[in-house]
Design a protein around this motif. Structure first.
Motif, PDB file in Angstrom:
ATOM      1  N   PHE A  25       0.789  -1.233   0.000  1.00  0.00           N
ATOM      2  CA  PHE A  25       0.000   0.000   0.000  1.00  0.00           C
ATOM      3  C   PHE A  25       0.823   1.286   0.000  1.00  0.00           C
ATOM      4  N   THR A  98      -5.777 -13.085  -6.776  1.00  0.00           N
ATOM      5  CA  THR A  98      -6.937 -13.892  -7.173  1.00  0.00           C
ATOM      6  C   THR A  98      -7.145 -15.060  -6.216  1.00  0.00           C
ATOM      7  N   ASN A 124      -8.652   2.797  -8.515  1.00  0.00           N
ATOM      8  CA  ASN A 124      -7.771   1.636  -8.346  1.00  0.00           C
ATOM      9  C   ASN A 124      -8.105   0.580  -9.399  1.00  0.00           C
TER      10      ASN A 124
HETATM   11  C1  LIG Z   1      -4.821  -5.285  -6.432  1.00  0.00           C
HETATM   12  C2  LIG Z   1      -3.758  -6.339  -6.089  1.00  0.00           C
HETATM   13  C3  LIG Z   1      -4.097  -6.995  -4.742  1.00  0.00           C
HETATM   14  C4  LIG Z   1      -3.768  -7.433  -7.189  1.00  0.00           C
HETATM   15  O1  LIG Z   1      -2.942  -8.516  -6.772  1.00  0.00           O
HETATM   16  P1  LIG Z   1      -2.226  -9.475  -7.845  1.00  0.00           P
HETATM   17  O2  LIG Z   1      -1.662 -10.638  -7.120  1.00  0.00           O
HETATM   18  O3  LIG Z   1      -1.304  -8.675  -8.677  1.00  0.00           O
HETATM   19  O4  LIG Z   1      -3.487  -9.910  -8.723  1.00  0.00           O
HETATM   20  P2  LIG Z   1      -3.568 -11.111  -9.779  1.00  0.00           P
HETATM   21  O5  LIG Z   1      -2.202 -11.470 -10.276  1.00  0.00           O
HETATM   22  O6  LIG Z   1      -4.365 -12.191  -9.171  1.00  0.00           O
HETATM   23  O7  LIG Z   1      -4.371 -10.388 -10.955  1.00  0.00           O
HETATM   24  C5  LIG Z   1      -5.692 -10.757 -11.290  1.00  0.00           C
HETATM   25  C6  LIG Z   1      -6.222  -9.811 -12.339  1.00  0.00           C
HETATM   26  O8  LIG Z   1      -6.429  -8.507 -11.788  1.00  0.00           O
HETATM   27  C7  LIG Z   1      -6.123  -7.521 -12.795  1.00  0.00           C
HETATM   28  N1  LIG Z   1      -4.949  -6.750 -12.401  1.00  0.00           N
HETATM   29  C8  LIG Z   1      -4.060  -7.007 -11.409  1.00  0.00           C
HETATM   30  N2  LIG Z   1      -3.123  -6.040 -11.351  1.00  0.00           N
HETATM   31  C9  LIG Z   1      -3.428  -5.167 -12.324  1.00  0.00           C
HETATM   32  C10 LIG Z   1      -2.849  -3.942 -12.764  1.00  0.00           C
HETATM   33  N3  LIG Z   1      -1.753  -3.446 -12.172  1.00  0.00           N
HETATM   34  N4  LIG Z   1      -3.440  -3.284 -13.769  1.00  0.00           N
HETATM   35  C11 LIG Z   1      -4.551  -3.746 -14.361  1.00  0.00           C
HETATM   36  N5  LIG Z   1      -5.165  -4.922 -14.003  1.00  0.00           N
HETATM   37  C12 LIG Z   1      -4.595  -5.605 -12.999  1.00  0.00           C
HETATM   38  C13 LIG Z   1      -5.851  -8.297 -14.063  1.00  0.00           C
HETATM   39  O9  LIG Z   1      -7.074  -8.499 -14.717  1.00  0.00           O
HETATM   40  C14 LIG Z   1      -5.288  -9.592 -13.501  1.00  0.00           C
HETATM   41  O10 LIG Z   1      -5.360 -10.680 -14.392  1.00  0.00           O
HETATM   42  P3  LIG Z   1      -4.191 -10.879 -15.502  1.00  0.00           P
HETATM   43  O11 LIG Z   1      -2.874 -10.691 -14.824  1.00  0.00           O
HETATM   44  O12 LIG Z   1      -4.428 -12.264 -16.003  1.00  0.00           O
HETATM   45  O13 LIG Z   1      -4.446  -9.818 -16.536  1.00  0.00           O
HETATM   46  C15 LIG Z   1      -2.334  -5.710  -6.055  1.00  0.00           C
HETATM   47  O14 LIG Z   1      -2.151  -4.977  -7.248  1.00  0.00           O
HETATM   48  C16 LIG Z   1      -2.100  -4.787  -4.878  1.00  0.00           C
HETATM   49  O15 LIG Z   1      -1.706  -5.227  -3.801  1.00  0.00           O
HETATM   50  N6  LIG Z   1      -2.324  -3.484  -5.055  1.00  0.00           N
HETATM   51  C17 LIG Z   1      -2.042  -2.482  -4.004  1.00  0.00           C
HETATM   52  C18 LIG Z   1      -2.985  -2.624  -2.837  1.00  0.00           C
HETATM   53  C19 LIG Z   1      -4.438  -2.453  -3.265  1.00  0.00           C
HETATM   54  O16 LIG Z   1      -4.778  -1.486  -3.925  1.00  0.00           O
HETATM   55  N7  LIG Z   1      -5.288  -3.422  -2.859  1.00  0.00           N
HETATM   56  C20 LIG Z   1      -6.702  -3.438  -3.205  1.00  0.00           C
HETATM   57  C21 LIG Z   1      -7.505  -2.420  -2.466  1.00  0.00           C
HETATM   58  S1  LIG Z   1      -8.181  -3.013  -0.992  1.00  0.00           S
END
Ligand SMILES: CC(C)(COP(=O)(O)OP(=O)(O)OC[C@H]1O[C@@H](n2cnc3c(N)ncnc32)[C@H](O)[C@@H]1OP(=O)(O)O)[C@@H](O)C(=O)NCCC(=O)NCCS
Length: 159
Positions: A25, A98, A124
């Motif tokens: 974050f 995921t 986001n």
């Molecule tokens: C949001 C978050 C938890 C995603 O975690 P992750 O492990 O990267 O997610 P996944 O690998 O399972 O991605 C699943 C799908 O989400 C979408 N996605 C994930 N990151 C993305 C990005 N940076 N931009 C666009 N789509 C994204 C995509 O559709 C992705 O599928 P794909 O990789 O096959 O295209 C991570 O980016 C994060 O920690 N962000 C900062 C904290 C935050 O904002 N948390 C959520 C708010 S509570």
């Protein structure tokens, strides 16, 4: 076999949780004290994710992998709430978010929930995509919900 090992966080995992939350974050971190307090919050389940062995090389580290992602959800009886999901930048886009989300939904269903809700910053895009792919749909917008004035999208998923 699933690519991620997911388990329910225990007190011994507290430092890892603080580390992951801060890395995921950045300036939007809840802050160490709030993260530590979530361990004793009623009805809250915290999950952690670490890569399984065959993912280790991809992430460029040794064995005994520490966790790189976390999720928190709250049991509200017939409903549940996803409080947050976070994955450190180095491990992003590899499916941890995921699988963590899916484990939250599974846990909520097992406890008897039929609906799961969450709020997410409208800007986001990563989180909106993650939740959308997991079956969440937008049901409303809360204007100026966050401290910085950003709107929150409220999403719902039927189990
Ligand atoms: C949001 C978050 C938890 C995603 O975690 P992750 O492990 O990267 O997610 P996944 O690998 O399972 O991605 C699943 C799908 O989400 C979408 N996605 C994930 N990151 C993305 C990005 N940076 N931009 C666009 N789509 C994204 C995509 O559709 C992705 O599928 P794909 O990789 O096959 O295209 C991570 O980016 C994060 O920690 N962000 C900062 C904290 C935050 O904002 N948390 C959520 C708010 S509570």
């Amino acid at each position: 076999m699933k690519r991620w090992r997911i388990w329910r966080a225990e007190p011994a995992d507290e430092d890892d949780l603080v580390r992951i939350e801060a890395a995921a974050f950045g300036e939007k971190s809840w802050g160490e004290n709030n993260v530590r307090e979530s361990f004793v919050a009623p009805r809250v389940t915290i999950l952690l994710a670490a890569p399984r062995q065959r993912m280790v090389q991809t992430l460029g580290a040794g064995s005994n992998q520490p966790p790189v992602g976390f999720a928190m959800w709250r049991d509200l009886g017939p409903e549940a709430e996803i409080l947050t999901v976070g994955v450190i930048p180095e491990a992003a886009r590899k499916g941890a978010g995921t699988e963590l989300l899916s484990a939250c939904l599974e846990g909520a269903k097992m406890r008897g929930a039929n609906k799961v809700y969450l709020e997410v910053d409208q800007g986001n895009k990563a989180a909106l995509a993650l939740y959308g792919r997991a079956g969440f749909q937008q049901i409303s917008v809360r204007r100026a919900y966050y401290r910085n004035g950003a709107d929150a999208v409220v999403m719902e998923c039927a189990l």
